[in-house]
Motif scaffolding. Structure first.
Motif, PDB file in Angstrom:
ATOM      1  N   GLN A   4      14.960 -15.575   1.508  1.00 30.63           N
ATOM      2  CA  GLN A   4      14.165 -16.178   0.457  1.00 30.63           C
ATOM      3  C   GLN A   4      13.874 -15.140  -0.619  1.00 30.63           C
ATOM      4  O   GLN A   4      13.317 -14.080  -0.332  1.00 30.63           O
ATOM      5  N   VAL A   5      14.276 -15.455  -1.860  1.00 32.46           N
ATOM      6  CA  VAL A   5      14.077 -14.551  -2.986  1.00 32.46           C
ATOM      7  C   VAL A   5      13.171 -15.243  -3.995  1.00 32.46           C
ATOM      8  O   VAL A   5      13.459 -16.352  -4.445  1.00 32.46           O
ATOM      9  N   LEU A   6      12.077 -14.580  -4.352  1.00 30.79           N
ATOM     10  CA  LEU A   6      11.104 -15.123  -5.301  1.00 30.79           C
ATOM     11  C   LEU A   6      11.306 -14.443  -6.655  1.00 30.79           C
ATOM     12  O   LEU A   6      11.271 -13.214  -6.736  1.00 30.79           O
ATOM     13  N   VAL A   7      11.500 -15.226  -7.700  1.00 29.76           N
ATOM     14  CA  VAL A   7      11.716 -14.692  -9.045  1.00 29.76           C
ATOM     15  C   VAL A   7      10.349 -14.484  -9.690  1.00 29.76           C
ATOM     16  O   VAL A   7       9.582 -15.428  -9.848  1.00 29.76           O
ATOM     17  N   ALA A   8      10.045 -13.253 -10.062  1.00 30.94           N
ATOM     18  CA  ALA A   8       8.703 -12.893 -10.528  1.00 30.94           C
ATOM     19  C   ALA A   8       8.339 -13.540 -11.862  1.00 30.94           C
ATOM     20  O   ALA A   8       7.223 -13.992 -12.039  1.00 30.94           O
ATOM     21  N   HIS A   9       9.266 -13.614 -12.800  1.00 32.66           N
ATOM     22  CA  HIS A   9       8.907 -14.101 -14.136  1.00 32.66           C
ATOM     23  C   HIS A   9       8.797 -15.617 -14.216  1.00 32.66           C
ATOM     24  O   HIS A   9       8.165 -16.144 -15.124  1.00 32.66           O
ATOM     25  N   SER A  10       9.382 -16.340 -13.272  1.00 36.47           N
ATOM     26  CA  SER A  10       9.342 -17.807 -13.354  1.00 36.47           C
ATOM     27  C   SER A  10       8.653 -18.460 -12.166  1.00 36.47           C
ATOM     28  O   SER A  10       8.253 -19.611 -12.256  1.00 36.47           O
ATOM     29  N   GLY A  11       8.552 -17.738 -11.056  1.00 33.30           N
ATOM     30  CA  GLY A  11       7.955 -18.324  -9.860  1.00 33.30           C
ATOM     31  C   GLY A  11       8.939 -19.135  -9.050  1.00 33.30           C
ATOM     32  O   GLY A  11       8.591 -19.690  -8.016  1.00 33.30           O
ATOM     33  N   LEU A  34      22.677 -17.710 -10.236  1.00 33.64           N
ATOM     34  CA  LEU A  34      21.652 -18.748 -10.110  1.00 33.64           C
ATOM     35  C   LEU A  34      20.539 -18.637 -11.142  1.00 33.64           C
ATOM     36  O   LEU A  34      19.930 -19.639 -11.508  1.00 33.64           O
ATOM     37  N   SER A  35      20.236 -17.425 -11.581  1.00 35.08           N
ATOM     38  CA  SER A  35      19.095 -17.214 -12.475  1.00 35.08           C
ATOM     39  C   SER A  35      19.571 -16.699 -13.828  1.00 35.08           C
ATOM     40  O   SER A  35      20.754 -16.517 -14.054  1.00 35.08           O
ATOM     41  N   VAL A  36      18.612 -16.445 -14.720  1.00 40.92           N
ATOM     42  CA  VAL A  36      18.935 -15.943 -16.054  1.00 40.92           C
ATOM     43  C   VAL A  36      18.954 -14.422 -16.097  1.00 40.92           C
ATOM     44  O   VAL A  36      19.178 -13.849 -17.155  1.00 40.92           O
ATOM     45  N   GLN A  40      22.831  -6.373 -13.499  1.00 42.29           N
ATOM     46  CA  GLN A  40      22.463  -5.036 -13.962  1.00 42.29           C
ATOM     47  C   GLN A  40      20.975  -4.943 -14.285  1.00 42.29           C
ATOM     48  O   GLN A  40      20.397  -3.867 -14.226  1.00 42.29           O
ATOM     49  N   ASP A  41      20.349  -6.061 -14.643  1.00 36.92           N
ATOM     50  CA  ASP A  41      18.925  -6.065 -15.008  1.00 36.92           C
ATOM     51  C   ASP A  41      18.007  -6.354 -13.827  1.00 36.92           C
ATOM     52  O   ASP A  41      16.789  -6.394 -13.988  1.00 36.92           O
ATOM     53  N   GLN A  42      18.579  -6.565 -12.646  1.00 36.79           N
ATOM     54  CA  GLN A  42      17.769  -6.964 -11.496  1.00 36.79           C
ATOM     55  C   GLN A  42      17.144  -5.773 -10.779  1.00 36.79           C
ATOM     56  O   GLN A  42      17.775  -4.744 -10.594  1.00 36.79           O
ATOM     57  N   ILE A  43      15.900  -5.970 -10.371  1.00 35.94           N
ATOM     58  CA  ILE A  43      15.229  -5.055  -9.453  1.00 35.94           C
ATOM     59  C   ILE A  43      14.783  -5.927  -8.278  1.00 35.94           C
ATOM     60  O   ILE A  43      14.016  -6.869  -8.459  1.00 35.94           O
ATOM     61  N   LEU A  44      15.290  -5.630  -7.101  1.00 37.02           N
ATOM     62  CA  LEU A  44      14.902  -6.366  -5.896  1.00 37.02           C
ATOM     63  C   LEU A  44      13.949  -5.496  -5.086  1.00 37.02           C
ATOM     64  O   LEU A  44      14.255  -4.336  -4.793  1.00 37.02           O
ATOM     65  N   ILE A  45      12.802  -6.073  -4.721  1.00 38.49           N
ATOM     66  CA  ILE A  45      11.785  -5.329  -3.976  1.00 38.49           C
ATOM     67  C   ILE A  45      11.398  -6.135  -2.741  1.00 38.49           C
ATOM     68  O   ILE A  45      11.182  -7.346  -2.822  1.00 38.49           O
ATOM     69  N   CYS A  46      11.312  -5.443  -1.613  1.00 37.21           N
ATOM     70  CA  CYS A  46      10.866  -6.067  -0.371  1.00 37.21           C
ATOM     71  C   CYS A  46       9.929  -5.095   0.339  1.00 37.21           C
ATOM     72  O   CYS A  46      10.304  -3.954   0.617  1.00 37.21           O
ATOM     73  N   GLY A  47       8.731  -5.543   0.613  1.00 38.61           N
ATOM     74  CA  GLY A  47       7.762  -4.695   1.307  1.00 38.61           C
ATOM     75  C   GLY A  47       7.416  -3.437   0.547  1.00 38.61           C
ATOM     76  O   GLY A  47       7.174  -2.391   1.151  1.00 38.61           O
ATOM     77  N   HIS A  70       9.355 -11.306   2.247  1.00 38.25           N
ATOM     78  CA  HIS A  70       9.651 -11.825   0.923  1.00 38.25           C
ATOM     79  C   HIS A  70      10.379 -10.780   0.094  1.00 38.25           C
ATOM     80  O   HIS A  70       9.990  -9.616   0.065  1.00 38.25           O
ATOM     81  N   VAL A  71      11.416 -11.221  -0.593  1.00 40.97           N
ATOM     82  CA  VAL A  71      12.156 -10.377  -1.525  1.00 40.97           C
ATOM     83  C   VAL A  71      11.812 -10.886  -2.922  1.00 40.97           C
ATOM     84  O   VAL A  71      11.902 -12.077  -3.197  1.00 40.97           O
ATOM     85  N   PHE A  72      11.383  -9.965  -3.779  1.00 42.01           N
ATOM     86  CA  PHE A  72      10.998 -10.321  -5.142  1.00 42.01           C
ATOM     87  C   PHE A  72      12.050  -9.830  -6.116  1.00 42.01           C
ATOM     88  O   PHE A  72      12.533  -8.701  -6.002  1.00 42.01           O
ATOM     89  N   LEU A  73      12.383 -10.674  -7.076  1.00 34.86           N
ATOM     90  CA  LEU A  73      13.357 -10.342  -8.112  1.00 34.86           C
ATOM     91  C   LEU A  73      12.616 -10.118  -9.424  1.00 34.86           C
ATOM     92  O   LEU A  73      11.900 -10.997  -9.907  1.00 34.86           O
ATOM     93  N   TYR A  74      12.766  -8.913  -9.968  1.00 34.20           N
ATOM     94  CA  TYR A  74      12.184  -8.574 -11.263  1.00 34.20           C
ATOM     95  C   TYR A  74      13.316  -8.284 -12.238  1.00 34.20           C
ATOM     96  O   TYR A  74      14.407  -7.868 -11.856  1.00 34.20           O
ATOM     97  N   SER A  75      13.050  -8.459 -13.514  1.00 34.89           N
ATOM     98  CA  SER A  75      14.010  -8.137 -14.556  1.00 34.89           C
ATOM     99  C   SER A  75      13.581  -6.837 -15.226  1.00 34.89           C
ATOM    100  O   SER A  75      12.426  -6.703 -15.649  1.00 34.89           O
ATOM    101  N   LYS A  76      14.509  -5.885 -15.338  1.00 34.75           N
ATOM    102  CA  LYS A  76      14.198  -4.624 -16.026  1.00 34.75           C
ATOM    103  C   LYS A  76      13.809  -4.886 -17.478  1.00 34.75           C
ATOM    104  O   LYS A  76      12.863  -4.291 -17.988  1.00 34.75           O
ATOM    105  N   ALA A  77      14.527  -5.792 -18.124  1.00 37.82           N
ATOM    106  CA  ALA A  77      14.246  -6.102 -19.534  1.00 37.82           C
ATOM    107  C   ALA A  77      12.869  -6.746 -19.674  1.00 37.82           C
ATOM    108  O   ALA A  77      12.164  -6.495 -20.646  1.00 37.82           O
ATOM    109  N   GLY A  78      12.493  -7.557 -18.723  1.00 38.84           N
ATOM    110  CA  GLY A  78      11.198  -8.220 -18.793  1.00 38.84           C
ATOM    111  C   GLY A  78      10.028  -7.296 -18.543  1.00 38.84           C
ATOM    112  O   GLY A  78       8.896  -7.599 -18.914  1.00 38.84           O
ATOM    113  N   LEU A  79      10.274  -6.138 -17.933  1.00 38.63           N
ATOM    114  CA  LEU A  79       9.204  -5.197 -17.631  1.00 38.63           C
ATOM    115  C   LEU A  79       8.943  -4.192 -18.754  1.00 38.63           C
ATOM    116  O   LEU A  79       7.933  -3.506 -18.747  1.00 38.63           O
TER     117      LEU A  79
END
Length: 154
Positions: A4-11, A34-36, A40-47, A70-79
Protein backbone atom coordinates in the motif's frame (compact mmCIF):
# COMPACT_ATOMS: atom_id res chain seq x y z
CA UNK A 1 1.34 -9.60 -1.21
CA UNK A 2 -0.10 -6.12 -1.77
CA UNK A 3 1.99 -3.06 -0.99
CA UNK A 4 0.00 0.00 0.00
CA UNK A 5 1.46 3.32 -1.15
CA UNK A 6 -0.04 6.61 0.07
CA UNK A 7 0.50 9.68 -2.13
CA UNK A 8 1.25 12.64 0.15
CA UNK A 9 0.11 15.51 -2.07
CA UNK A 10 -3.27 14.03 -3.04
CA UNK A 11 -4.13 11.51 -0.34
CA UNK A 12 -4.72 8.84 -2.96
CA UNK A 13 -3.76 5.25 -2.13
CA UNK A 14 -2.35 2.70 -4.55
CA UNK A 15 -2.13 -1.02 -3.89
CA UNK A 16 0.65 -2.72 -5.81
CA UNK A 17 0.99 -6.48 -6.05
CA UNK A 18 4.67 -6.93 -5.15
CA UNK A 19 6.95 -9.65 -3.90
CA UNK A 20 9.65 -9.13 -1.31
CA UNK A 21 12.38 -9.45 -3.97
CA UNK A 22 10.91 -6.61 -6.09
CA UNK A 23 13.31 -3.70 -6.41
CA UNK A 24 12.31 -0.20 -5.34
CA UNK A 25 13.02 1.23 -8.81
CA UNK A 26 10.44 -1.18 -10.28
CA UNK A 27 7.91 0.06 -7.71
CA UNK A 28 8.76 3.65 -8.68
CA UNK A 29 8.16 2.90 -12.37
CA UNK A 30 4.78 1.36 -11.53
CA UNK A 31 3.86 4.41 -9.44
CA UNK A 32 4.98 6.77 -12.22
CA UNK A 33 2.52 5.09 -14.58
CA UNK A 34 -0.30 5.45 -12.02
CA UNK A 35 0.33 8.93 -10.61
CA UNK A 36 1.43 12.35 -11.87
CA UNK A 37 4.85 12.04 -10.17
CA UNK A 38 7.67 10.81 -12.41
CA UNK A 39 10.06 8.15 -11.11
CA UNK A 40 12.93 10.70 -10.93
CA UNK A 41 10.83 13.05 -8.74
CA UNK A 42 9.68 10.35 -6.33
CA UNK A 43 10.74 10.02 -2.72
CA UNK A 44 9.45 6.83 -1.08
CA UNK A 45 9.50 6.73 2.73
CA UNK A 46 8.58 3.86 5.03
CA UNK A 47 8.94 4.02 8.80
CA UNK A 48 10.93 7.26 8.57
CA UNK A 49 13.49 5.72 6.19
CA UNK A 50 13.97 6.82 2.58
CA UNK A 51 13.78 3.77 0.29
CA UNK A 52 16.83 3.30 -1.93
CA UNK A 53 15.92 2.49 -5.56
CA UNK A 54 18.82 0.03 -5.86
CA UNK A 55 17.57 -2.16 -3.00
CA UNK A 56 14.70 -4.63 -2.81
CA UNK A 57 11.55 -4.42 -0.71
CA UNK A 58 12.86 -7.29 1.42
CA UNK A 59 15.65 -5.13 2.82
CA UNK A 60 12.97 -2.89 4.37
CA UNK A 61 10.74 -5.75 5.54
CA UNK A 62 8.15 -5.03 2.85
CA UNK A 63 5.51 -6.17 2.16
CA UNK A 64 4.80 -7.32 5.69
CA UNK A 65 2.18 -9.90 6.66
CA UNK A 66 2.57 -9.38 10.42
CA UNK A 67 2.04 -5.63 10.55
CA UNK A 68 0.82 -2.87 8.27
CA UNK A 69 3.71 -0.77 7.03
CA UNK A 70 2.75 2.34 5.15
CA UNK A 71 4.86 3.59 2.26
CA UNK A 72 4.49 7.30 1.50
CA UNK A 73 5.16 8.83 -1.90
CA UNK A 74 6.42 12.41 -1.97
CA UNK A 75 7.35 14.54 -4.96
CA UNK A 76 10.72 16.31 -4.90
CA UNK A 77 9.27 19.13 -7.02
CA UNK A 78 6.33 19.51 -4.67
CA UNK A 79 8.60 19.89 -1.65
CA UNK A 80 10.64 22.79 -3.06
CA UNK A 81 9.42 26.26 -2.03
CA UNK A 82 8.02 28.40 -4.81
CA UNK A 83 7.20 25.50 -7.12
CA UNK A 84 3.67 25.26 -8.45
CA UNK A 85 1.38 22.75 -6.86
CA UNK A 86 1.12 19.36 -8.51
CA UNK A 87 -2.00 18.53 -10.43
CA UNK A 88 -4.66 16.87 -8.34
CA UNK A 89 -5.35 13.23 -8.97
CA UNK A 90 -8.65 12.47 -10.62
CA UNK A 91 -11.18 11.03 -8.22
CA UNK A 92 -13.81 9.01 -10.04
CA UNK A 93 -17.32 10.42 -9.87
CA UNK A 94 -20.02 8.07 -8.63
CA UNK A 95 -23.15 8.33 -10.74
CA UNK A 96 -26.38 6.60 -9.88
CA UNK A 97 -29.91 6.64 -11.15
CA UNK A 98 -32.84 7.26 -8.86
CA UNK A 99 -35.85 5.28 -10.08
CA UNK A 100 -38.80 7.21 -11.46
CA UNK A 101 -41.71 7.59 -9.10
CA UNK A 102 -44.70 5.52 -10.27
CA UNK A 103 -47.84 7.20 -11.51
CA UNK A 104 -50.37 7.91 -8.77
CA UNK A 105 -53.26 6.08 -10.43
CA UNK A 106 -52.34 2.99 -12.39
CA UNK A 107 -55.28 0.92 -13.55
CA UNK A 108 -55.45 -2.80 -13.81
CA UNK A 109 -54.86 -4.04 -10.28
CA UNK A 110 -57.39 -6.62 -8.97
CA UNK A 111 -57.89 -4.66 -5.73
CA UNK A 112 -59.03 -1.53 -7.61
CA UNK A 113 -62.60 -2.84 -7.67
CA UNK A 114 -62.78 -3.73 -3.96
CA UNK A 115 -65.67 -2.32 -1.95
CA UNK A 116 -63.51 -0.99 0.88
CA UNK A 117 -61.54 2.22 0.21
CA UNK A 118 -58.77 0.89 2.46
CA UNK A 119 -58.30 -2.17 0.28
CA UNK A 120 -58.47 -0.05 -2.90
CA UNK A 121 -55.59 2.08 -1.50
CA UNK A 122 -53.30 -0.94 -0.98
CA UNK A 123 -51.93 -1.07 -4.60
CA UNK A 124 -50.96 2.61 -4.28
CA UNK A 125 -49.11 1.94 -1.02
CA UNK A 126 -47.46 -1.13 -2.53
CA UNK A 127 -46.18 0.92 -5.50
CA UNK A 128 -44.93 3.64 -3.14
CA UNK A 129 -43.18 1.07 -0.95
CA UNK A 130 -41.44 -0.54 -3.95
CA UNK A 131 -40.40 2.89 -5.23
CA UNK A 132 -38.91 3.94 -1.88
CA UNK A 133 -37.17 0.57 -1.55
CA UNK A 134 -35.57 0.91 -5.00
CA UNK A 135 -34.60 4.53 -4.29
CA UNK A 136 -33.03 3.54 -0.97
CA UNK A 137 -31.10 0.70 -2.60
CA UNK A 138 -29.76 3.03 -5.33
CA UNK A 139 -28.63 5.59 -2.76
CA UNK A 140 -27.07 2.86 -0.59
CA UNK A 141 -25.07 1.42 -3.52
CA UNK A 142 -23.80 4.89 -4.46
CA UNK A 143 -22.89 5.57 -0.82
CA UNK A 144 -20.95 2.30 -0.63
CA UNK A 145 -19.05 3.20 -3.82
CA UNK A 146 -18.21 6.66 -2.41
CA UNK A 147 -17.12 5.13 0.88
CA UNK A 148 -14.76 2.79 -0.95
CA UNK A 149 -13.23 5.77 -2.80
CA UNK A 150 -12.78 7.55 0.55
CA UNK A 151 -11.06 4.49 2.02
CA UNK A 152 -8.58 4.53 -0.84
CA UNK A 153 -7.86 8.22 -0.28
CA UNK A 154 -7.11 7.80 3.41
Amino acid sequence: MPLQVLVAHSGKTYELDCHSNTRIDVVQQALASLSVVSAQDQILICGGVKLDPARSLKSYGLPSEQETKHVFLYSKAGLKPGNPQLLDEDVPRVNFEVPIEPAIHQKGHPLDTASSPLIRAMPFYERQFKFHLQKGQAIWKASQARLEICRRLI
